[in-house]
Every structure is written in structure tokens, then in C-alpha cells.
Design a protein around this motif. Structure first.
Motif, PDB file in Angstrom:
ATOM      1  N   ARG A 102      36.528  64.107  18.602  1.00  0.00           N
ATOM      2  CA  ARG A 102      37.590  63.704  17.678  1.00  0.00           C
ATOM      3  C   ARG A 102      37.037  63.649  16.264  1.00  0.00           C
ATOM      4  NH1 ARG A 102      39.648  64.656  21.654  1.00  0.00           N
ATOM      5  NH2 ARG A 102      41.056  63.455  22.956  1.00  0.00           N
ATOM      6  N   ARG A 141      33.424  71.580  17.564  1.00  0.00           N
ATOM      7  CA  ARG A 141      34.856  71.414  17.267  1.00  0.00           C
ATOM      8  C   ARG A 141      35.724  72.449  17.964  1.00  0.00           C
ATOM      9  NH1 ARG A 141      33.114  70.020  11.897  1.00  0.00           N
ATOM     10  NH2 ARG A 141      33.181  72.214  11.321  1.00  0.00           N
ATOM     11  N   VAL A 151      37.409  61.654  12.948  1.00  0.00           N
ATOM     12  CA  VAL A 151      37.950  60.361  12.527  1.00  0.00           C
ATOM     13  C   VAL A 151      37.691  60.173  11.038  1.00  0.00           C
ATOM     14  CG1 VAL A 151      37.737  59.270  14.810  1.00  0.00           C
ATOM     15  CG2 VAL A 151      35.840  59.101  13.170  1.00  0.00           C
ATOM     16  N   ASN A 187      40.330  56.308  21.449  1.00  0.00           N
ATOM     17  CA  ASN A 187      41.570  56.214  22.222  1.00  0.00           C
ATOM     18  C   ASN A 187      41.757  54.851  22.865  1.00  0.00           C
ATOM     19  OD1 ASN A 187      39.470  56.539  23.973  1.00  0.00           O
ATOM     20  ND2 ASN A 187      40.264  58.357  24.989  1.00  0.00           N
ATOM     21  N   ASP A 216      38.136  69.551  23.404  1.00  0.00           N
ATOM     22  CA  ASP A 216      39.137  68.589  23.863  1.00  0.00           C
ATOM     23  C   ASP A 216      38.574  67.183  24.008  1.00  0.00           C
ATOM     24  OD1 ASP A 216      41.088  70.563  23.943  1.00  0.00           O
ATOM     25  OD2 ASP A 216      40.724  71.029  26.054  1.00  0.00           O
ATOM     26  N   MET A 233      45.167  61.110  12.240  1.00  0.00           N
ATOM     27  CA  MET A 233      43.909  60.648  11.715  1.00  0.00           C
ATOM     28  C   MET A 233      44.154  59.785  10.470  1.00  0.00           C
ATOM     29  SD  MET A 233      40.515  62.871  10.870  1.00  0.00           S
ATOM     30  CE  MET A 233      41.230  63.717   9.483  1.00  0.00           C
TER      31      MET A 233
END
Length: 155
Positions: free
Chosen positions: A66, A57, A68, A25, A63, A1
Motif C-alpha cells: 500500500r 508496486r 500511504v 487495513n 495486491d 489515501m
């Protein structure tokens, strides 16, 4: 990150700012959203927002989401299908009315983000991108889109 991953667009949802992001991604995907912004716009009390973010989370979506780093700090972001599930859960829990008004407003805000992702594309590229976005959302590869962007050959 380590790298900054700032929002590409900020829309409005029930008078609240909702930030949208490019997929972290690098895949062709529908815009991702800030989970905290979605919960805030839904009107969840602060304690329920905290529980929601913790569960997002660490729960079944862990999974898919994210964390960031942005200029404004860390933000938990999620793909479109997580927003769909979240909005459905908020309806079932009584945080949102059973109608589709909130969801439709979320989609309208997301259109602005999608336009940012498609900036500079020709009409043909935009249509191919829309198809690729839908196919990616459904988990399907799209060699046709890749060929229109010079990323491979059509199947």
C-alpha cells in the motif's frame, strides 16, 4: 489515501532507519515496513532501489503493498511476508550475504514495533495477540483472540 498513516516505530537496520507501521487495513497483523527503507538498509544502489520499488508496486506483491501518506510524504509499505520474500530475493541476487544476519536484525527492529502495537495490553492479551498475529500471518482467522478483546465469541 487521504488520512495520514504515520509510522508507529522507527528501528535501526545496518545503521539505517527503518520505519514500521500498523496494518493500513486495521487488521491484527505483524507490523508493516517501509519498502524503501528496507532496500536502502540492504545497500542496494539507488538505481536498483528505484527498480525494486517499481517492481514491488506493479509485480507479484502489488495486491499486498500500500502507498500511504505520512507527514514525510508518500511511503510504500508492505506486510511482514513481503519483507521475508524481499530479503530472500536480495540474498539470491547477491545484494545480501547468504547468512541470516540481515534478516535477524530486521526481526529485532520489528520487535520494537510489535511492542508499540501491544502497548497497554495485559499479559494475557499480549499472548492472545501474539497468537493472533501468527495466525493472521498464516491467513487463519482467530476467534479466540477476538473473544479476549470483546469482539465476538470463542468458537
Amino acid at each position: 489515501m487521504n488520512e495520514l498513516h504515520n509510522p508507529i516505530y522507527t528501528g535501526q537496520l545496518r545503521g539505517h532507519a527503518i520505519r514500521f507501521f500498523a496494518a493500513p487495513n486495521g487488521v491484527v497483523a505483524l507490523p508493516w515496513h517501509s519498502c524503501a527503507d528496507l532496500a536502502s538498509a540492504a545497500g542496494l544502489p539507488a538505481d536498483a532501489q528505484d527498480v525494486f520499488l517499481q517492481m514491488t508496486r506493479s509485480g507479484s506483491f502489488q495486491d499486498s503493498v500500500r502507498m500511504v501518506r505520512t507527514d514525510a510524504g508518500e511511503v510504500l509499505i508492505a506486510p511482514h511476508f513481503v519483507a521475508q520474500g524481499t530479503i530472500g530475493a536480495f540474498k539470491q541476487c547477491g545484494f545480501l550475504p547468504a547468512d541470516d544476519a540481515f534478516e535477524n536484525e530486521f526481526y529485532r527492529a520489528g520487535i520494537g514495533a510489535a511492542k508499540v502495537l501491544q502497548a497497554g495490553m495485559s499479559p494475557e492479551e499480549r499472548f492472545a495477540n501474539i497468537i493472533a498475529l501468527g495466525r493472521q500471518h498464516l491467513g487463519a482467522d482467530d476467534p479466540i483472540y477476538a473473544s479476549t478483546r470483546g469482539e465476538g465469541s470463542a468458537a
